[in-house]
Design an enzyme around this catalytic site. Sequence first.
Site, short mmCIF file in Angstrom:
data_model
loop_
_atom_site.label_atom_id
_atom_site.label_comp_id
_atom_site.label_asym_id
_atom_site.label_seq_id
_atom_site.Cartn_x
_atom_site.Cartn_y
_atom_site.Cartn_z
N ASN A 191 -55.53 -49.09 -20.31
CA ASN A 191 -54.50 -49.21 -19.27
C ASN A 191 -53.12 -48.90 -19.84
OD1 ASN A 191 -56.57 -50.66 -17.59
ND2 ASN A 191 -56.24 -52.23 -19.13
N GLU A 226 -57.71 -46.51 -28.34
CA GLU A 226 -57.04 -46.83 -27.08
C GLU A 226 -55.61 -46.31 -27.05
OE1 GLU A 226 -59.01 -47.76 -24.81
OE2 GLU A 226 -60.61 -48.10 -26.27
N GLU A 257 -62.56 -39.04 -23.62
CA GLU A 257 -63.18 -39.95 -24.58
C GLU A 257 -63.56 -39.26 -25.89
OE1 GLU A 257 -62.88 -42.89 -24.21
OE2 GLU A 257 -62.61 -43.18 -22.06
#
Length: 764
Positions: free
Chosen positions: A276, A309, A331
């Site tokens: 996020n 991340e 990814e």
Amino acid sequence: MEQFKGQPRLPKFAVPKRYDIRLKPDLTACKFGGSVAVDLDIVADTRFLVLNAAKLSVNAGSVSFTHQDSSKVFKPSKVEIFEEDGILVLEFGETLPFGLGVLAISFEGILNDSMKGFYRSTYEHNAEKKNMAVTQFEPVDARRCFPCWDEPAWKATFKITLADVPSELVTLSNMPVVEEKVDGHLKTVSYLESPIMSTYLVAIVVGLFDYVEDHTSDGIKVRVYCQVGKANQGKFALSVAVRTLELYKEYFAVPYSLPKLDMVAIPDFSVEAMENYGLVTYRDAALLFDEQHSAASNKQNVAVAVAHELAHQWFGNLVTMEWWTHLWLNEGFATWVSYLATDNLFPEWQIWTQFLDECTGGLRLDALEESHPIEINHADEVDEIFDAISYTKGAFLILMLQSYLGAECFQRSLASYIRKHASSNAKTEDLWAALEEGSGEPVNKLMNSWTQQKGYPVVSVKVKDQKLEFDQTQFLSSGSQGDGQWIVPITLCCGSYNVRKSFLLQTKSRTLDIKEFLGCSIAETGSRGSNENNALCSWIKVNVDQTGFYRVKYNEELADKLRNAIENKYLSATDRFGVLDDSFALSMARQQSFASLLTLLGAYREELDFTVLLNLITISYKLASIAADAVPELLDLINQFLIGLLQYSAQKLGWDPKPGESHLDAMLRGEILAALAVFGHDLTINEASRRFHAFLDDRNTALLPADIRKAVYVAVMQRVSTSNRSGYESLLRVYRETDLSQEKNRILSSLALCPEHWKFSTFF
């Protein structure tokens, strides 16, 4: 309304520009209320607005669309949610006017326990069980929190307010707090409006936390939030995050685009971590590190997870895939660059060699006939593409391409790609175009053969009359023949890493004159080394340093020479890994005999490299499992052979950490001891039992450091049976007493490793 059912994408009648979201979470009743006002641009004639909503109760009377120019308010004549499609359809009595307006909707929802959307997680504080509210929106679960255009390409800005939250709780979102109003025991918190981003990156966390804080050199505030009393366990991740943000700023040639970065440890979390924007959420074990009770492997896992991340803050958040078919690009790239960052921060970990072990999962999954292309043409079941194909095959293809183009060219072209598509969306071909423009190489043609078809090749190599013959076929673990064909970047060296060549194998077969191509001749069978003029080479290794996503099958003569090269320590660790892994895969696919595999294994008796030994252990476990089923009468002999393979490295490492030993030795010790225990090595099991009992008496004993605890737990389970449950009961007691998730994971992963098949009527 029925016309919108069953459609994979939302219609393009309207474009969301800005969301103003107000949520009121009730952590006691486990529900929430909310409202959203969406700035919309109506771009086509329509009486309908179609957006996403799921598991929400929409107040039909609250729904309205107000046109900006006329201030006319349009109320829908019908409001319906189609749960099976996750869509909310609003039908109006007249055509909506073109241009900007505001769509307002009020709704209610449940703080569910499914770890999707806006959900509840639990934790203990002062021996009391409490709830926290957490979001997990990727891939398609923002619609469970508020009605929205829940597709990556529908980017917008987000203004978020949390109302009536208990004043003692911490409330977090993507952006910093702009205003906080306290009213008695409750507070309302408003956040700065976000930059443009996709719905799946919106995040909210409400709970009781401690934190540690630091800043990057250019003033970005970085915090790690964790359960009260565990702040010290966030210090390592904090250090990694600050250094990684600064590294990525240089590598991508674009600064981090938000004023802060928060990272939060969540007790109940469905994935390892979620990127996020500005508020990264993690499973506890992926973020927290305890200096006394966490193992070296935990430390490495935290570093790689954080680097992964934070890579998404650029590659995924700033530049976002246009649709989930391009998930691999997000990814795969983040996986690859996380190793690049970790290697920069901790070069002594030799993380690129370990990267190969990570990527074997992609090779094994992609060798199945049921595999799928890395880039798919549909995404009806989005969750299914979050697998080793997207992550590890994707990462390997990025590595292969970087190796082919060169690191400097690759980085320069990548920075250009990010600048061009910042705050926008991109497809796979957009990256290929940037790399092709920067390198002058046919990147699109090369990579399409790898992304648009499933599987990968095995390249067979043999020597005949001083000529090397190459042949590619699709590799399938079943042993059957596939019909795929690839453009394969072949690299090879002959007798020395100084004598190497590369070329593209663009056809099924190709023959090369060794003298003409490598400037040397293959040595006759039995000869070693090379003469003073380097006219002879004693071995040939194809796929140098394992940078290509393919397997190599050597004929018997070349395989024998490679085995000799391994015994004489001529090959690098990455190539020793590759020869071993390819040989095992070929044996499992019945393309070579198990006898040849066992002969090759013998060449690794004096192996000391962490990643090579880890793969040797993994293969040994599988061989023992196969023997137990196929030839149980030979299992003891197989186990003794496998124990013999590990004796040299086990004796070198011993049981106790040595002053100044490497991070890799600390990780390797536990892996080897666990393997020896599983294969029935009595001396290992006895010593493990002694140390475990000392640990039961004193949890801080130096006899059982964190790095060998799992090995000892595994050894304890080797003596557990229906008539002797004491080891099992003791492990279960340790599990119940610890509050460290990494320790719980060690115990859980050990409990099933019992050689006797037995069951307990109750587990917990």
